[in-house]
Write an enzyme that holds these catalytic residues in place. Structure first.
Site, mmCIF file in Angstrom:
data_model
loop_
_atom_site.group_PDB
_atom_site.id
_atom_site.type_symbol
_atom_site.label_atom_id
_atom_site.label_comp_id
_atom_site.label_asym_id
_atom_site.label_seq_id
_atom_site.Cartn_x
_atom_site.Cartn_y
_atom_site.Cartn_z
ATOM 1 N N HIS A 45 0.826 -1.220 0.000
ATOM 2 C CA HIS A 45 0.000 0.000 0.000
ATOM 3 C C HIS A 45 0.854 1.261 0.000
ATOM 4 O O HIS A 45 0.357 2.343 -0.294
ATOM 5 C CB HIS A 45 -0.954 -0.010 1.196
ATOM 6 C CG HIS A 45 -2.009 -1.073 1.077
ATOM 7 N ND1 HIS A 45 -3.056 -0.976 0.195
ATOM 8 C CD2 HIS A 45 -2.158 -2.258 1.702
ATOM 9 C CE1 HIS A 45 -3.818 -2.061 0.291
ATOM 10 N NE2 HIS A 45 -3.291 -2.852 1.192
ATOM 11 N N ASP A 180 -8.628 -6.687 5.247
ATOM 12 C CA ASP A 180 -8.950 -7.516 4.081
ATOM 13 C C ASP A 180 -9.637 -8.817 4.478
ATOM 14 O O ASP A 180 -10.526 -9.288 3.759
ATOM 15 C CB ASP A 180 -7.679 -7.783 3.262
ATOM 16 C CG ASP A 180 -7.284 -6.557 2.449
ATOM 17 O OD1 ASP A 180 -8.191 -5.884 1.920
ATOM 18 O OD2 ASP A 180 -6.085 -6.264 2.365
#
Ligand code: 3PY
Ligand code: MG
Length: 273
Positions: A45, A180
């Protein structure tokens, strides 16, 4: 270089780290003054490639932080490069199956555990540091022991195979990605949902049954100790950027509310009358 995070885990200490997203070696130096044990240089990320990760690894070594790196993707070159620049452990996101993890072991561990490609590189002082000085076999065994392969459990596929994955030779531990995982389980952000807690217990127990460590992640500072009480071996708290924003928001709101003007922060002198 000896992996101090591994040593702390073996001693049953409670290591705490954070995701490194901001970039800049001064940020790493500053984090080294906080008491944190490790940083995760985020190539998934975060914006970093292997070249900038190498400088952050250097800064972390000097600052007394164990440099872990999260790989951009599960390819051979992503894994190889980050290990060769000296990351002491890799967090691997988006893992779906035991098959995929077997491949990761091949990329990340030297023979006989895997098929990691060898070249003298920064990790061993380009062939001039211990254990390169002791010969190739010792060097490979040392790297296998001191660099941690840590797949993330954040998909339903990984959760369903977690016992097999955690028990696999070459896998050192598991890192839970609660965002997630909760999304994949159809309960985004509902971290207190009993089904989600059951999943966390399953991952934790699979790791411990296999003699591996389990690292969790939270953005809530109050849940770091709760994570240790739950049985996680290490905790990752937040992202550097998030903690910085929170800290300044807090200071600014205290200033606006007049708290620091009255000397309540213990540093600012009270206003003269
Ligand atoms: C997740 O929570 O999914 C993570 O990967 C943490 O960055
Ligand atoms: Mg994730």
């Amino acid at each position: 270089m000896k992996n101090t995070l591994k040593e702390k885990l073996a001693r049953g200490e409670n290591p705490v780290g954070t995701f490194f997203e901001l970039g800049g070696m001064s940020v790493v130096e500053a984090l080294g003054r906080t008491g944190l044990d490790f940083i995760i240089i985020d190539g998934e990320h975060g914006p970093f490639g292997a070249e900038s990760a190498m400088d952050f690894v250097r800064a972390a070594e000097i600052a007394g932080l164990t440099p872990l790196a999260r790989v951009q993707e599960t390819s051979r070159s992503s894994i190889l490069k980050l290990l060769d620049v000296g990351a002491q452990g890799l967090i691997v996101p988006d893992v779906h199956s035991a098959e995929q993890v077997r491949e990761l072991v091949d990329y990340a561990k030297f023979s006989p555990l895997g098929k990691r490609g060898f070249c003298p590189s920064r990790k061993d002082g380009w062939g001039f540091d211990y254990p390169a000085t002791e010969g190739l076999e010792t060097n490979m065994a040392y790297c296998n022991a001191e660099t941690l392969l840590i797949p993330q459990c954040e998909t339903v596929g990984c959760l369903e195979s977690i016992e097999e994955i955690a028990a696999m030779d070459g896998v050192d531990g598991i890192f839970i990605g609660p965002f997630d995982l909760s999304i994949a389980m159809g309960m985004p952000g509902r971290f207190q949902h009993p089904v989600f807690i059951k999943a966390l217990e399953r991952i934790r127990d699979a790791c411990h049954a296999a003699g591996k460590f389990c690292i969790h992640f939270t953005i809530d500072p109050d849940l770091v100790s709760a994570g240790f009480a739950f049985g996680f071996d290490a905790m990752t708290y937040g992202l550097d950027a998030m903690v910085l924003i929170r800290a300044f928001k807090d200071v600014v709101s205290r200033i606006r509310n007049g708290a620091s003007a009255s000397g309540a922060d213990g540093v600012t002198p009270p206003p003269r009358s």
